[in-house]
Motif scaffolding. Structure first.
Motif, PDB file in Angstrom:
ATOM      1  N   LEU A   1       0.839  -1.042   0.134  1.00  0.00           N
ATOM      2  CA  LEU A   1      -0.006  -0.046   0.033  1.00  0.00           C
ATOM      3  C   LEU A   1       0.867   1.325   0.082  1.00  0.00           C
ATOM      4  O   LEU A   1       0.465   2.143  -0.636  1.00  0.00           O
ATOM      5  N   ALA A   2       1.808   1.197   0.682  1.00  0.00           N
ATOM      6  CA  ALA A   2       2.805   2.244   0.597  1.00  0.00           C
ATOM      7  C   ALA A   2       3.350   2.531  -0.747  1.00  0.00           C
ATOM      8  O   ALA A   2       3.501   3.668  -1.156  1.00  0.00           O
ATOM      9  N   SER A   3       3.697   1.635  -1.449  1.00  0.00           N
ATOM     10  CA  SER A   3       4.230   1.659  -2.697  1.00  0.00           C
ATOM     11  C   SER A   3       3.005   2.314  -3.473  1.00  0.00           C
ATOM     12  O   SER A   3       3.294   3.287  -4.789  1.00  0.00           O
ATOM     13  N   LYS A   4       1.491   1.969  -3.399  1.00  0.00           N
ATOM     14  CA  LYS A   4       0.739   2.413  -4.250  1.00  0.00           C
ATOM     15  C   LYS A   4       0.354   3.714  -3.783  1.00  0.00           C
ATOM     16  O   LYS A   4       0.411   4.656  -4.828  1.00  0.00           O
ATOM     17  N   VAL A   5       0.583   4.253  -2.662  1.00  0.00           N
ATOM     18  CA  VAL A   5       0.429   5.559  -2.312  1.00  0.00           C
ATOM     19  C   VAL A   5       1.587   6.468  -2.906  1.00  0.00           C
ATOM     20  O   VAL A   5       1.276   7.459  -3.419  1.00  0.00           O
ATOM     21  N   GLU A   6       2.941   6.216  -2.813  1.00  0.00           N
ATOM     22  CA  GLU A   6       4.035   6.835  -3.561  1.00  0.00           C
ATOM     23  C   GLU A   6       3.565   7.242  -5.181  1.00  0.00           C
ATOM     24  O   GLU A   6       3.959   7.905  -5.894  1.00  0.00           O
ATOM     25  N   ARG A   7       3.131   5.636  -5.692  1.00  0.00           N
ATOM     26  CA  ARG A   7       2.851   5.928  -7.258  1.00  0.00           C
ATOM     27  C   ARG A   7       1.760   6.879  -7.278  1.00  0.00           C
ATOM     28  O   ARG A   7       1.760   7.565  -8.559  1.00  0.00           O
ATOM     29  N   VAL A   8       0.585   6.820  -6.680  1.00  0.00           N
ATOM     30  CA  VAL A   8      -0.416   7.688  -6.959  1.00  0.00           C
ATOM     31  C   VAL A   8      -0.095   9.304  -6.728  1.00  0.00           C
ATOM     32  O   VAL A   8      -0.310  10.264  -7.366  1.00  0.00           O
ATOM     33  N   LYS A   9       0.795   9.572  -5.618  1.00  0.00           N
ATOM     34  CA  LYS A   9       1.250  10.726  -5.211  1.00  0.00           C
ATOM     35  C   LYS A   9       2.212  11.327  -6.320  1.00  0.00           C
ATOM     36  O   LYS A   9       2.385  12.665  -6.564  1.00  0.00           O
ATOM     37  N   ALA A  10       2.768  10.435  -7.070  1.00  0.00           N
ATOM     38  CA  ALA A  10       3.846  11.049  -8.220  1.00  0.00           C
ATOM     39  C   ALA A  10       2.952  11.297  -9.312  1.00  0.00           C
ATOM     40  O   ALA A  10       3.438  12.336  -9.894  1.00  0.00           O
ATOM     41  N   HIS A  11       1.804  10.970  -9.369  1.00  0.00           N
ATOM     42  CA  HIS A  11       0.897  11.488 -10.437  1.00  0.00           C
ATOM     43  C   HIS A  11      -0.396  12.047 -10.148  1.00  0.00           C
ATOM     44  O   HIS A  11      -1.475  11.636 -10.824  1.00  0.00           O
ATOM     45  N   LEU A  12      -0.314  12.657  -8.965  1.00  0.00           N
ATOM     46  CA  LEU A  12      -1.828  13.006  -8.424  1.00  0.00           C
ATOM     47  C   LEU A  12      -1.936  14.424  -8.953  1.00  0.00           C
ATOM     48  O   LEU A  12      -1.207  15.438  -9.243  1.00  0.00           O
ATOM     49  N   VAL A  13      -3.325  14.475  -9.185  1.00  0.00           N
ATOM     50  CA  VAL A  13      -4.044  15.854  -9.752  1.00  0.00           C
ATOM     51  C   VAL A  13      -5.071  15.893  -9.012  1.00  0.00           C
ATOM     52  O   VAL A  13      -6.039  15.143  -8.875  1.00  0.00           O
ATOM     53  N   PHE A  14      -5.219  17.254  -8.440  1.00  0.00           N
ATOM     54  CA  PHE A  14      -6.463  17.732  -7.484  1.00  0.00           C
ATOM     55  C   PHE A  14      -6.971  19.050  -8.331  1.00  0.00           C
ATOM     56  O   PHE A  14      -6.609  20.210  -8.117  1.00  0.00           O
ATOM     57  N   THR A  15      -7.938  18.598  -9.283  1.00  0.00           N
ATOM     58  CA  THR A  15      -8.878  19.472  -9.912  1.00  0.00           C
ATOM     59  C   THR A  15      -9.601  20.522  -9.041  1.00  0.00           C
ATOM     60  O   THR A  15     -10.157  19.888  -8.121  1.00  0.00           O
ATOM     61  N   GLN A  16     -10.105  21.466  -9.665  1.00  0.00           N
ATOM     62  CA  GLN A  16     -11.073  22.352  -9.178  1.00  0.00           C
ATOM     63  C   GLN A  16     -12.538  21.313  -9.083  1.00  0.00           C
ATOM     64  O   GLN A  16     -13.381  21.540  -8.172  1.00  0.00           O
ATOM     65  N   ALA A  17     -12.561  20.586 -10.222  1.00  0.00           N
ATOM     66  CA  ALA A  17     -13.945  19.919 -10.091  1.00  0.00           C
ATOM     67  C   ALA A  17     -13.939  18.863  -9.076  1.00  0.00           C
ATOM     68  O   ALA A  17     -14.867  18.741  -8.692  1.00  0.00           O
ATOM     69  N   ALA A  18     -12.767  18.344  -8.882  1.00  0.00           N
ATOM     70  CA  ALA A  18     -12.627  17.256  -7.791  1.00  0.00           C
ATOM     71  C   ALA A  18     -13.024  17.963  -6.391  1.00  0.00           C
ATOM     72  O   ALA A  18     -13.814  17.392  -5.574  1.00  0.00           O
ATOM     73  N   LEU A  19     -12.417  19.172  -6.208  1.00  0.00           N
ATOM     74  CA  LEU A  19     -12.711  19.971  -4.926  1.00  0.00           C
ATOM     75  C   LEU A  19     -14.284  20.336  -4.902  1.00  0.00           C
ATOM     76  O   LEU A  19     -15.117  19.981  -3.656  1.00  0.00           O
ATOM     77  N   ASP A  20     -14.748  20.615  -6.035  1.00  0.00           N
ATOM     78  CA  ASP A  20     -16.357  21.054  -6.045  1.00  0.00           C
ATOM     79  C   ASP A  20     -16.817  19.900  -5.795  1.00  0.00           C
ATOM     80  O   ASP A  20     -18.079  19.853  -5.115  1.00  0.00           O
ATOM     81  N   GLU A  21     -16.587  18.686  -6.183  1.00  0.00           N
ATOM     82  CA  GLU A  21     -17.139  17.420  -5.932  1.00  0.00           C
ATOM     83  C   GLU A  21     -17.441  17.061  -4.459  1.00  0.00           C
ATOM     84  O   GLU A  21     -18.559  16.732  -3.838  1.00  0.00           O
ATOM     85  N   GLN A  22     -16.191  17.299  -3.817  1.00  0.00           N
ATOM     86  CA  GLN A  22     -16.161  17.188  -2.295  1.00  0.00           C
ATOM     87  C   GLN A  22     -17.151  18.042  -1.668  1.00  0.00           C
ATOM     88  O   GLN A  22     -17.551  17.702  -0.592  1.00  0.00           O
ATOM     89  N   LEU A  23     -16.793  19.347  -2.004  1.00  0.00           N
ATOM     90  CA  LEU A  23     -17.723  20.282  -1.195  1.00  0.00           C
ATOM     91  C   LEU A  23     -19.223  20.030  -1.626  1.00  0.00           C
ATOM     92  O   LEU A  23     -20.065  20.553  -0.417  1.00  0.00           O
ATOM     93  N   LYS A  24     -19.577  19.679  -2.599  1.00  0.00           N
ATOM     94  CA  LYS A  24     -20.818  19.490  -2.989  1.00  0.00           C
ATOM     95  C   LYS A  24     -21.323  18.435  -2.069  1.00  0.00           C
ATOM     96  O   LYS A  24     -22.571  18.427  -1.634  1.00  0.00           O
ATOM     97  N   ALA A  25     -20.642  17.282  -1.840  1.00  0.00           N
ATOM     98  CA  ALA A  25     -20.993  16.196  -0.955  1.00  0.00           C
ATOM     99  C   ALA A  25     -21.383  16.562   0.436  1.00  0.00           C
ATOM    100  O   ALA A  25     -22.177  16.401   1.189  1.00  0.00           O
ATOM    101  N   LEU A  26     -20.334  17.528   0.678  1.00  0.00           N
ATOM    102  CA  LEU A  26     -20.338  18.168   2.268  1.00  0.00           C
ATOM    103  C   LEU A  26     -21.556  18.918   2.277  1.00  0.00           C
ATOM    104  O   LEU A  26     -22.248  18.837   3.317  1.00  0.00           O
TER     105      LEU A  26
END
Length: 860
Positions: free
Chosen positions: A263-288
């Protein structure tokens, strides 16, 4: 699996050399009356499974079929023993035997042995499952290393949170696996002890069998010995099961660690190619937002339910107050409790949902900060955000503990209600009331668990954000780290430590106050050292004789400065400077400081007065040792006056009506003065004698009819040694009210004396007499001539008055000089033919003319 030693014993035994029984007593078909032979002692248990009717246990148990066969074998042996016991129970028992039919002692160890065989079978299956999972995990790691994740980058923030959540769960699994390994080791030690105990018991019973007499009941002893062998065999199987459990725990620990690594290896691979877009933020805020909307709607519904429950509770309590039947009170009380539970559920639910709304706001803030952090829009934010995240985590921990305590309390009440519902004769209406209360408690517990679940989600989000903040803080430049350090120190400096009487105490105030406190103490210590080492030596060199007043004042300041006064000043300065002393606390501290300051002033004034009076006393004592009598009294009055002034000043600060106090003291003083006026008069007369010094000890005085030498001057009386030898004691008041002649202080004595010559002395001789007397007086060594004159015509002499001074106060000296002058005058007058006059009468008779003169005259 069967140990090699055990298997070898089962396949090759020697009756005499190994001590293994050769009798058929151990087999199911052998008669039980045959006496048993000694056990073999070469294996770990010393038991041959074939000797206890379980020959199939001597082969290794590996597969599931092996364990199934062993379990069947044990069941068959139990069945055979039970059949044998049943046939023995049907046979008649003679009265001479007196033997009661009891359960066979071999059944229980056989059942325990069967349980251990089944446990080992389950462990073999679990070991195989753990090995398969470990193999699969290794394949996943190889696939991840070779081809990466199944989905292609870029990756969203949701996938990262999912892997991190699994990573935290794996961390908990790894910790649990470590604890399981430790427990398995403890179980192995306990199983080894059980094996040793079982073998000891088996050997002890075997020795009893060997020593049994020929007519004894060999069948009962044989059964006990076989039961002991079965117990030892079961203990050995338990030890083997414990070893397999340790192996399983170690394999599960390895599995948890490798899963955590994956899982640590998976987390590192995801972090290396992570993209946090405004749309993803809006989705989280909409759910909240949707969750918050749902929570507020539920709050509105619970508020209506709360109002309804309030009315129902009021009605139930009204009925309970107005009921008179004792049998109805229990039911009404149960209904009241149900309505209270419904009201509590509604109100507590509102509280839980409001907390969820607050947590939603915190989650919204965390998501927005995560987005800003990943977009690098907050160059100096991680330090302040880190402290805020820590505060959120602390609040979550406190809220979680509170919710868990509430849930535990609710479950305790529910358990009690469930026990009441289990009563068979419970009244139906009472049952309905209890069920309503239980439903309300269930509703309250459900809302609490919902809040607890959301708290867990918020904790996971906060922990993830905190890890990201920590990583971002490490990757920043030196200037950014410096700014972050400033922000962190500012937050630390402005941190509120505690609240007292609705006043917050901050760290900056505490530190500032502590520094000021230490600084004041250091300044006072420095001043004392400076005065002691610099000022005092200079004053000692400059002082001459008794001119030491400045030095005395400095010494009084150094020696009589109370440490309590210094601490009070330092504490007040620290509190006032730091701003900690506010409101009522500042008034209290100021009052304490005023009181302590006046006490210190009293100490300084008292020390100064003591020094002044002592120096005056020493000075007077060197001149006149008798002058120190009243200085103790003066010192007492000085101290009383100083501390009375301090007391009045302190009372005046506290707005005490000191006018009345002074008036009361004045009236009391007047009354006391009237009561002891004679004593006080003598005391003040003594003070007057000390201060005015009309006489001293050793002076010769004359007062009234008393004359003598002063021996002692007391507070009330003065002692005089009269010339006749007795001691005359006079009160000081009486002594001062009379006229006192102090002859001790007479520097020279003025002497006036007269002498007369007869009227027949010639005028020329009268003119010479003053010069003759002057020459005689001047001829005395300690006499100073003043004058000598023809003074008057006395009745029977011509009188001369002589005045001279004796240069000395000694009375004997005066008498010696006067005697010498008198003798010298007598000689001089005799040589000059001058006659001293003395009282005489002269009679003169006169006759007429023709009368003859008298023949005689009556002389002097």
């Amino acid at each position: 699996m069967m140990a090699p030693e055990l298997h070898a014993q089962a396949t090759a035994t020697t009756p005499k050399d190994s001590g293994v029984e050769t009798s058929a007593e151990a087999t199911p078909s052998a008669p039980e009356a045959t006496p048993p032979q000694p056990d073999a002692a070469g294996s770990q248990t010393g038991v041959d499974p074939a000797r206890v009717g379980l020959a199939g246990l001597g082969v290794p148990l590996v597969t599931a079929e092996d364990f199934e066969r062993a379990s069947t074998l044990i069941d068959a042996r139990i069945t055979d023993i039970e059949k044998t016991d049943h046939s023995d129970a049907q046979a008649p028992v003679s009265a001479a035997q007196g033997e009661a039919v009891t359960a066979d002692p071999r059944i229980a160890p056989l059942q325990a042995l069967r349980l251990e065989v089944q446990r080992r079978a389950a462990l073999v299956g679990r070991l195989q499952e753990a090995q398969d999972a470990l193999t699969d995990l290794q394949e996943q790691r190889a696939t991840l290393k070779k081809a990466g994740l199944a989905t292609k980058p870029p990756y969203g923030i949701t996938l990262l949170d999912q892997f991190r959540s699994e990573q935290r769960s794996s961390e908990h699994d790894a910790e649990a696996a470590e604890r399981a390994v430790a427990m398995a080791k403890q179980q192995i030690a306990a199983a080894e002890a059980k094996v040793a105990q079982a073998n000891e018991r088996r050997r002890r019973i075997r020795d009893q069998v060997e020593q049994a007499e020929a007519g004894a009941d060999s069948g009962a002893l044989a059964r006990q010995l076989e039961a002991a062998r079965l117990s030892a065999l079961a203990a050995y199987f338990r030890q083997e099961a414990a070893s397999r459990e340790l192996e399983l725990a170690q394999r599960q620990d390895d599995l948890a660690r490798q899963r955590l690594s994956l899982l640590a290896s998976k987390v590192e691979r995801v972090k290396a190619h992570l993209v946090f877009t405004q749309a993803a933020l809006d989705e989280q805020l909409k759910a909240l937002d949707g969750r918050e909307k749902d929570a507020r709607e539920r709050i509105s519904a619970l508020e209506e339910a709360s109002n309804t429950a309030e009315g129902a509770l009021f009605e139930a309590r009204r009925r309970l107050r107005h009921t008179t039947a004792e049998q109805d009170k229990d039911l009404l009380q149960a209904r009241v409790a149900a309505r209270e539970a419904e009201l509590a559920a509604a109100r507590q639910g509102i509280e839980y949902l409001n907390q969820i709304v607050t947590d939603i706001a915190a989650a919204r803030t965390l998501w927005q900060r995560r987005y800003a952090l990943m977009q690098d829009d907050a160059p100096a934010a991680p330090a302040s955000w880190l402290s805020g995240t820590d505060a959120i985590l602390d609040a979550i921990t406190e809220e979680t503990q509170y919710i868990q305590a509430r849930i535990a309390s609710l479950r305790s009440i529910q358990l009690t209600l469930t026990q009441r519902l289990g009563e068979p004769r419970l009244d139906p209406e009472m049952r309905t009331a209890i069920q309503q209360r239980q439903a309300a408690l269930d509703q309250q517990e459900g809302l609490a668990e919902q809040l607890l679940a959301f708290e867990d989600q918020l904790r996971a989000l906060a922990q993830q954000f905190r890890a990201e903040l920590t990583a971002a803080a490490r990757a920043r430049t030196f200037a950014q780290r410096l700014d972050a350090l400033v922000v962190r120190l500012s937050g630390w400096w402005n941190q509120e430590l505690f609240v007292f009487q609705d006043q917050g105490f901050y760290l900056r105030d505490m530190v500032t106050g502590g520094l000021v406190f230490v600084l004041v103490l250091a300044i006072v210590s420095f001043l004392k050292t400076l005065l002691r080492r610099t000022v005092l030596p200079r004053l000692n060199n400059a002082a001459r004789g008794d001119e030491r007043a400045p030095r005395a004042l400095v010494l009084a300041f150094i020696r009589n400065t109370s440490q309590l006064f210094v601490l009070a000043v330092a504490f007040y300065a620290a509190m006032a400077t730091s701003g900690l002393a506010q409101g009522q606390l500042q008034g209290w501290l100021w009052s304490v400081l005023v009181v302590v300051t006046w006490l210190q002033v009293g100490l300084w004034a008292s020390a100064g007065a003591v020094d002044l009076i002592q120096r005056q006393r020493s000075h007077r004592e060197r001149i006149d040792p008798s002058a120190v009598t009243g200085f103790g009294l003066m010192l007492f009055f000085a101290r009383v006056g100083i501390w009375m002034l301090v007391l009045v000043s302190v009372l005046s600060h506290f707005d005490y009506p000191i006018t009345g106090l002074i008036g009361a003291l004045g009236v009391s003083g007047i009354a006391i003065a009237f009561a002891v006026q004679n004593i006080l008069a003598d005391v003040f007369s003594s003070m007057a004698i000390i201060l005015d010094k009309p006489f001293r000890v050793g002076d010769f005085i004359v007062t009234g009819e008393t004359l003598g030498v002063i021996e002692q001057i007391g507070v009330k009386t003065t002692q005089i040694r009269s010339l006749s030898g007795e001691q005359v004691i006079m009160s000081n008041t009486e002594l001062l009210n009379s006229r006192i002649h102090n002859f001790k202080r007479m520097r020279e004595r003025r002497v006036v004396f007269k002498l007369g010559v007869v009227y027949q002395t010639p005028p020329e001789m009268l003119e010479r007499i003053p010069a003759m007397i002057e020459a005689i007086v001047r001829g005395q060594a300690r006499a100073r001539f003043d004058r000598a004159h023809f003074f008057e015509y006395a009745d029977f002499a011509l009188t001369f008055e002589v005045v001279y001074y004796v240069q000395g106060a000694d009375y004997n000296l005066y008498m010696d000089i006067q005697q010498a002058i008198n003798l010298a005058i007598y000689r001089a007058f005799r040589e000059a033919g001058v006659e001293f006059a003395y009282p005489t009468q002269e009679l003169i008779l006169r006759r007429g003319q023709g009368m003859a003169k008298p023949a005689f005259d009556e002389g002097r």
